[in-house]
Each structure stands twice: as structure tokens, then as C-alpha cells.
Design an enzyme around this catalytic site. Structure first.
Site, PDB file in Angstrom:
ATOM      1  N   HIS A  61       0.903  -1.210   0.061  1.00  0.00           N
ATOM      2  CA  HIS A  61       0.102   0.105  -0.099  1.00  0.00           C
ATOM      3  C   HIS A  61       0.956   1.269   0.171  1.00  0.00           C
ATOM      4  O   HIS A  61       1.996   1.151   0.665  1.00  0.00           O
ATOM      5  CB  HIS A  61      -1.171  -0.109   1.172  1.00  0.00           C
ATOM      6  CG  HIS A  61      -2.203  -0.911   1.058  1.00  0.00           C
ATOM      7  ND1 HIS A  61      -2.738  -1.530   2.046  1.00  0.00           N
ATOM      8  CD2 HIS A  61      -2.491  -1.685   0.036  1.00  0.00           C
ATOM      9  CE1 HIS A  61      -3.714  -2.277   1.811  1.00  0.00           C
ATOM     10  NE2 HIS A  61      -3.600  -2.451   0.288  1.00  0.00           N
ATOM     11  N   ASP A  63       0.861   4.263   1.266  1.00  0.00           N
ATOM     12  CA  ASP A  63       1.205   4.808   2.657  1.00  0.00           C
ATOM     13  C   ASP A  63       2.144   3.976   3.371  1.00  0.00           C
ATOM     14  O   ASP A  63       2.586   4.389   4.534  1.00  0.00           O
ATOM     15  CB  ASP A  63      -0.088   5.272   3.616  1.00  0.00           C
ATOM     16  CG  ASP A  63      -0.819   3.802   4.067  1.00  0.00           C
ATOM     17  OD1 ASP A  63      -0.954   2.826   3.059  1.00  0.00           O
ATOM     18  OD2 ASP A  63      -1.145   3.731   4.957  1.00  0.00           O
ATOM     19  N   HIS A  64       2.611   2.746   3.032  1.00  0.00           N
ATOM     20  CA  HIS A  64       3.773   2.041   3.243  1.00  0.00           C
ATOM     21  C   HIS A  64       5.097   2.155   2.744  1.00  0.00           C
ATOM     22  O   HIS A  64       6.040   1.956   2.951  1.00  0.00           O
ATOM     23  CB  HIS A  64       3.254   0.991   3.735  1.00  0.00           C
ATOM     24  CG  HIS A  64       2.233   0.572   4.698  1.00  0.00           C
ATOM     25  ND1 HIS A  64       2.384   0.295   6.002  1.00  0.00           N
ATOM     26  CD2 HIS A  64       0.844   0.978   4.551  1.00  0.00           C
ATOM     27  CE1 HIS A  64       1.392   0.175   6.563  1.00  0.00           C
ATOM     28  NE2 HIS A  64       0.417   0.840   5.830  1.00  0.00           N
ATOM     29  N   HIS A 176      -0.422   2.061  12.435  1.00  0.00           N
ATOM     30  CA  HIS A 176      -1.314   3.059  12.440  1.00  0.00           C
ATOM     31  C   HIS A 176      -1.670   3.331  14.068  1.00  0.00           C
ATOM     32  O   HIS A 176      -1.497   2.613  14.678  1.00  0.00           O
ATOM     33  CB  HIS A 176      -2.457   2.939  11.571  1.00  0.00           C
ATOM     34  CG  HIS A 176      -2.559   2.967  10.263  1.00  0.00           C
ATOM     35  ND1 HIS A 176      -2.477   4.275   9.622  1.00  0.00           N
ATOM     36  CD2 HIS A 176      -2.147   1.970   9.182  1.00  0.00           C
ATOM     37  CE1 HIS A 176      -2.349   3.976   8.015  1.00  0.00           C
ATOM     38  NE2 HIS A 176      -1.928   2.683   7.925  1.00  0.00           N
TER      39      HIS A 176
HETATM   40 ZN    ZN Z   1      -2.308  -1.348   4.087  1.00  0.00          ZN
END
Ligand code: ZN
Length: 265
Positions: A61, A63-64, A176
Site C-alpha cells: 500500500h 502509505d507504506h 497506524h
Molecule cells: Zn495497508
């Protein structure tokens, strides 16, 4: 034989709205886990006088992994990541049973396959007895678990089972700050859980003071995270009372119903 211990620190680097990027360092060299954004990592490296020596990724993903290209412009370091999660930047593909000697650091990490959130998702475990760590990306969260974007409930339940089997003291570095919202759901599912009540108090106090609730540890998660507690009769009872589950369901059906309920909670 007593091996010399190099002190390692894990810096919490907040990014975006609620991501945590993890910077593991020994005062000289540093490895970053899941750099969704390069800017806060470059800033942290400079502020602490650190040299980037490795990038570790858990899943594909944005955001990683979004910060990887810019970090590689800054330093041509190896990129460790899942063998089968479709990340082009990975130079050292990893899967279950692999071990990583992190370049530049006195740090060895074991790799676990933890499919569910994505199909190729991996987790990194430092299985040092004095201070075990887990970097689990979006698989296990404080009092919750990742959404099933690609995998099945059975895959996620199996992955969480592997993480729950780690030593109680293992620090859980998830990606998160979702803990308070997860705790609101956990309380609805298990209102009579005393350990959960204590955690709600502690974590609300931490967030009120502007502190991260992460890392927690495996003992805390086993005592309070409903997704690791689907064999507790009270959880199935809550699901049945809410009309989300038929009575007499097995643990996997209970897990699937719990995950479904959280999606709409
Ligand atoms: Zn993710």
C-alpha cells in the site's frame, strides 16, 4: 557466552493523518520500516545524525512504500520486502522462514507470512529474548486488526494466530494510530473485560497527552484485542445479541462476523 549488546532505539515517526513510520537505529546507522513518506524520515535522519542503511517493507500500500523512490535517491540501500506483494522496488524478496541481518545494525529479524490485509503481507520479528519486537504493518493494530482488502477471514485469523503466539513481552510496532477507535469497538464487543477497561483509561490518557499508544505488547493484545479473543464466549454472545451471528458458530465464523461488524461500526 554473553554477546555484546548494541543498544538499538526505535524512533516513532508520525506521517500523514495517523501512520507511524519506524526508524530503528544505533546512533549511527538506521533502518526504516514502511516509509510511506520520505520527508519525515529524511528529517529524522538529519536531526539524529543517522545514515540510512536499509528499507524494510511489509506490504504494497502507498502509505507504506510511497517514500521509497526519494529515499533511494538519497541513499542506495537494499529494499527488503514481501516476495509476492507486487512491489517493484524490493531488492531482497522475503517470505516465511527467512531471516534478515539488517545492514549496518546489530539486528536480526525473522520473517512471517501474514496474509489477509494484502495477500503477500509479511511481518518482521526480532526474536531477541531481552527485547522482542514485532513490525506487523497493517495486520495487527492496537486493539484491532487490518481490513481484509485481499485475503479471506481464514487467512487473517491464521496470520493473527501466528502473531498471538509470539512471546507476551513482544512489542507491537503497528503502522497506524487506530487504538482509541478500535477500543470503542472492543468495549461494545466485550463490555465486561476488566483489562480492556484499564487499557481504555491508559490509552485515552496517553492520547490526551499527545503520546502514541503504540507499541503495545502481545500480552496486552491477547487480553484486550477482540480479534485475538474470538474463542471467548462473551464475544460470540455479543455478536449474537447484535444480530451479527447465529448461535453456536465456530471460532472462524465468529472472527469473520466480528471483522464484518467492525467494518460498519
Ligand atoms: Zn495497508
Amino acid at each position: 557466552m554473553t554477546p555484546l549488546r548494541t543498544d538499538l532505539t526505535v524512533l516513532t515517526v508520525p506521517a500523514f493523518k495517523d501512520n507511524y513510520l519506524w526508524l530503528i537505529h544505533d546512533g549511527i546507522n538506521a533502518a526504516v520500516v514502511d516509509p510511506g513518506d520520505a520527508a519525515p524520515i529524511l528529517q529524522a535522519l538529519q536531526a539524529h545524525g543517522l545514515t540510512l542503511t536499509a528499507i524494510l517493507l511489509t506490504h504494497h500500500h502507498a502509505d507504506h512504500i510511497g517514500g521509497v523512490p526519494r529515499l533511494l535517491e538519497h541513499a542506495g540501500v537494499p529494499v527488503f520486502g514481501p516476495r509476492s506483494d507486487g512491489i517493484d522496488a524490493v531488492t531482497v524478496p522475503l517470505g516465511e522462514g527467512d531471516r534478515v541481518a539488517v545492514p549496518g545494525l546489530d539486528l536480526e529479524l525473522a520473517v512471517l507470512d501474514v496474509p489477509g490485509h494484502t495477500l503477500g503481507h509479511i511481518a518482521y520479528v526480532r526474536d531477541a529474548p531481552d527485547e522482542p519486537w514485532l513490525f506487523c504493518g497493517d495486520t495487527l493494530f492496537g486493539a484491532g486488526c487490518g481490513r481484509l482488502f485481499e485475503g479471506t477471514p481464514a487467512q487473517m485469523a491464521d496470520s493473527l494466530g501466528k502473531l498471538a503466539a509470539l512471546p507476551d513481552a513482544t512489542l507491537v510496532y503497528c503502522a497506524h494510530e487506530y487504538t482509541l477507535s478500535n477500543l470503542r469497538f472492543a468495549e461494545a464487543v466485550e463490555p465486561g473485560n476488566k483489562a480492556l477497561q484499564m487499557r481504555i483509561e491508559n490509552d485515552n490518557r496517553a492520547r490526551g497527552a499527545g503520546l502514541a499508544t503504540v507499541p503495545s505488547n502481545i500480552a496486552i493484545e491477547k487480553a484486550t484485542n477482540p480479534f485475538l479473543r474470538t474463542t471467548e464466549p462473551g464475544i460470540a454472545e455479543s455478536l449474537v445479541a447484535a444480530g451479527k451471528l447465529a448461535p453456536g458458530a465456530d471460532a472462524l465464523t465468529t472472527f469473520a462476523a466480528l471483522r464484518e461488524w467492525k467494518n460498519v461500526f
